[in-house]
Enzyme design. Structure first.
Site, PDB file in Angstrom:
ATOM      1  N   GLU A 117       0.845  -1.191   0.000  1.00  0.00           N
ATOM      2  CA  GLU A 117       0.000   0.000   0.000  1.00  0.00           C
ATOM      3  C   GLU A 117       0.881   1.242   0.000  1.00  0.00           C
ATOM      4  O   GLU A 117       2.030   1.213   0.457  1.00  0.00           O
ATOM      5  CB  GLU A 117      -0.938  -0.001   1.206  1.00  0.00           C
ATOM      6  CG  GLU A 117      -0.265   0.039   2.558  1.00  0.00           C
ATOM      7  CD  GLU A 117      -1.270   0.001   3.709  1.00  0.00           C
ATOM      8  OE1 GLU A 117      -2.277   0.730   3.652  1.00  0.00           O
ATOM      9  OE2 GLU A 117      -1.040  -0.767   4.663  1.00  0.00           O
ATOM     10  N   ASP A 183       8.810  -1.606   4.814  1.00  0.00           N
ATOM     11  CA  ASP A 183      10.147  -1.868   4.289  1.00  0.00           C
ATOM     12  C   ASP A 183      10.795  -3.062   4.976  1.00  0.00           C
ATOM     13  O   ASP A 183      11.713  -2.927   5.782  1.00  0.00           O
ATOM     14  CB  ASP A 183      11.039  -0.638   4.422  1.00  0.00           C
ATOM     15  CG  ASP A 183      12.231  -0.710   3.472  1.00  0.00           C
ATOM     16  OD1 ASP A 183      12.515  -1.815   2.989  1.00  0.00           O
ATOM     17  OD2 ASP A 183      12.864   0.319   3.222  1.00  0.00           O
TER      18      ASP A 183
END
Length: 439
Positions: A117, A183
């Site tokens: 997203e 990440d």
């Protein structure tokens, strides 16, 4: 009826060509659902993030490309392990973990492709740089969300450690203040309770990462550094020149200079508890119970409720032992005023005493068993406006070369003393039972 959503394959040796009609599209995923644009929205040493588009849902997404090193590419076993870990990361479902929509390994281009997203407000470092004036109430909300995400990761079986948690990897939606951890380029499933590879951003790396073994508590240390950056708007160890100097300070236990800029004792105490040695560092589940995060008023202190201090691990030698309290005569003076009594606190072989005065700083006297078995004495000032029990005890343990388990004992004695002379004092650690001394 909507057609079934296509899912990206885990492995793709060839990439579909980008649609001819859109020159801005660089490539598509194996299913054709996700289209990567040429626009770069983030980059790191081995990763580049591009803006992309989900053609099925009609939403913008982020497309990250992580380089695969030679060791993994040359081993079918390592490649299979990488695919297994990607599958596990795809299964993560939590409100404070960035949603992973699709991922696959491109063996030809030697990359892992990850579609997630997109948070249009960017990462927390960019957001904090843009908005200089942020109330501590907002930062507490961010901290709770980050810790909730870490608690979820660390509760997986086996636990998942991020290993590269920093403000760059925490993303925020500026419209409603929601933050998510993202990440996972360096994230690792802990196949064993201990692991040995070193990766991450050095300024945020826990000291044990440079040793033989570490566990999920390295993420808590990194979170503490994130908190420090959020509060000060300064990257940890920015005073250092180069990798070697930072490495030396971390391995020697020297905290970043930015920590001294945190003037609020409660905030500083919370950060220090995250940066404690691994044997004393609390997991995310315990940090979420801390008084600092439970408070909701503007001054992050509640006068209507009594909060339990953070529980700090203790050595078996002092576990559950009470603190004995007594008064002793004193004919000395402080600031020209006579002091007829001093307060004495003793826990096991540790003795702390000081004048019954709220004059700042408070002068304290400590008697403790040294490493050689002989008792030693030290006198030190405690600034009630700037110091915390944990910051002082940590410094004493380092300077006097005491065992790490002395840290919570000394902090508890200091907090217990201050609670006697200043009932409104907010302790950093759990203060146990206090009994009147018979002597």
């Amino acid at each position: 009826m909507m057609p079934p959503k296509p899912a990206a394959e885990d492995v793709a040796d060839e990439q579909p060509e980008p649609p001819d009609e859109d020159p801005d599209v660089a490539e598509a995923d194996p299913t054709g659902r996700y289209l990567r644009y040429r626009e770069i929205i983030g980059s790191g040493s081995s990763k580049t993030v591009y803006k992309a588009f989900d053609a099925v849902d009609g939403i913008e997404v982020a497309w990250g490309k992580v380089e695969i090193n030679e060791r993994i590419m040359g081993s079918s076993k390592e490649l299979q392990r990488l695919r297994t870990e990607i599958q596990l990361l795809k299964s993560l479902q939590h409100k404070h973990i960035l949603k992973l929509y699709a991922s696959w390994v491109d063996t030809n281009r030697r990359t892992v492709n990850i579609v997630t997203e997109l948070f249009t407000s960017g990462n927390l470092r960019e957001y904090r740089t843009k908005h200089k004036k942020v109330d501590m109430k907002a930062m507490r909300r961010w901290a709770k969300q980050i810790l909730t995400g870490l608690e979820y990761l660390h509760s997986q079986k086996p636990p998942i450690i991020h290993r590269d948690l920093k403000c760059d990897n925490i993303f925020i939606n500026g419209n409603h203040g929601k933050v998510k951890i993202g990440d996972f380029g360096l994230a690792m499933v802990m196949q064993q309770r201990k692991t040995r590879s070193i990766q991450g951003t050095i300024e945020f790396m826990a000291p044990e990462l440079f040793g033989e073994n570490y566990n999920e508590l390295v993420d808590i240390y990194s979170f503490g550094m994130c908190m420090l950056e959020m509060v000060t708007c300064e990257c940890p160890y920015s005073e250092c020149k180069g990798f070697i100097q930072i490495y030396k300070k971390i391995t020697e236990g020297v905290k970043p200079a930015a920590l001294s800029k945190v003037k609020d004792a409660e905030v500083r105490g919370f950060i220090e508890s995250c940066l404690a040695s691994v044997s004393d560092r609390l997991p995310a589940s315990e940090l979420l119970k801390s008084p600092f995060l439970q408070s909701d008023d503007a001054n992050h202190r509640s006068s209507n409720s009594v909060q339990e201090p953070v529980k700090f691990p203790e050595n078996n030698f002092t576990k559950d032992e009470p603190i004995f309290v007594s008064l002793a005569p004193n004919n000395g003076t402080v600031n020209g005023k006579e002091q007829s009594f001093i307060l004495v606190l003793q826990k096991s072989d540790f003795l702390l005493e000081g004048n019954m005065s709220t004059t700042n700083p408070v002068m304290l006297f400590l008697r403790f068993p040294g490493p050689d078995g002989k008792f030693k004495n030290v006198q030190f000032p405690f600034d009630m406006e700037k110091d915390t029990s944990l910051s002082v005890s940590t410094e004493m343990v380092e300077q006097l070369e005491l065992p790490e388990w002395n840290n919570p004992v000394l902090a508890e004695l200091i907090d217990a003393f201050l609670l006697h002379i200043l009932p409104s004092w907010k302790p950093c650690v759990k203060v146990g039972k206090m009994l009147p001394s018979s002597s």
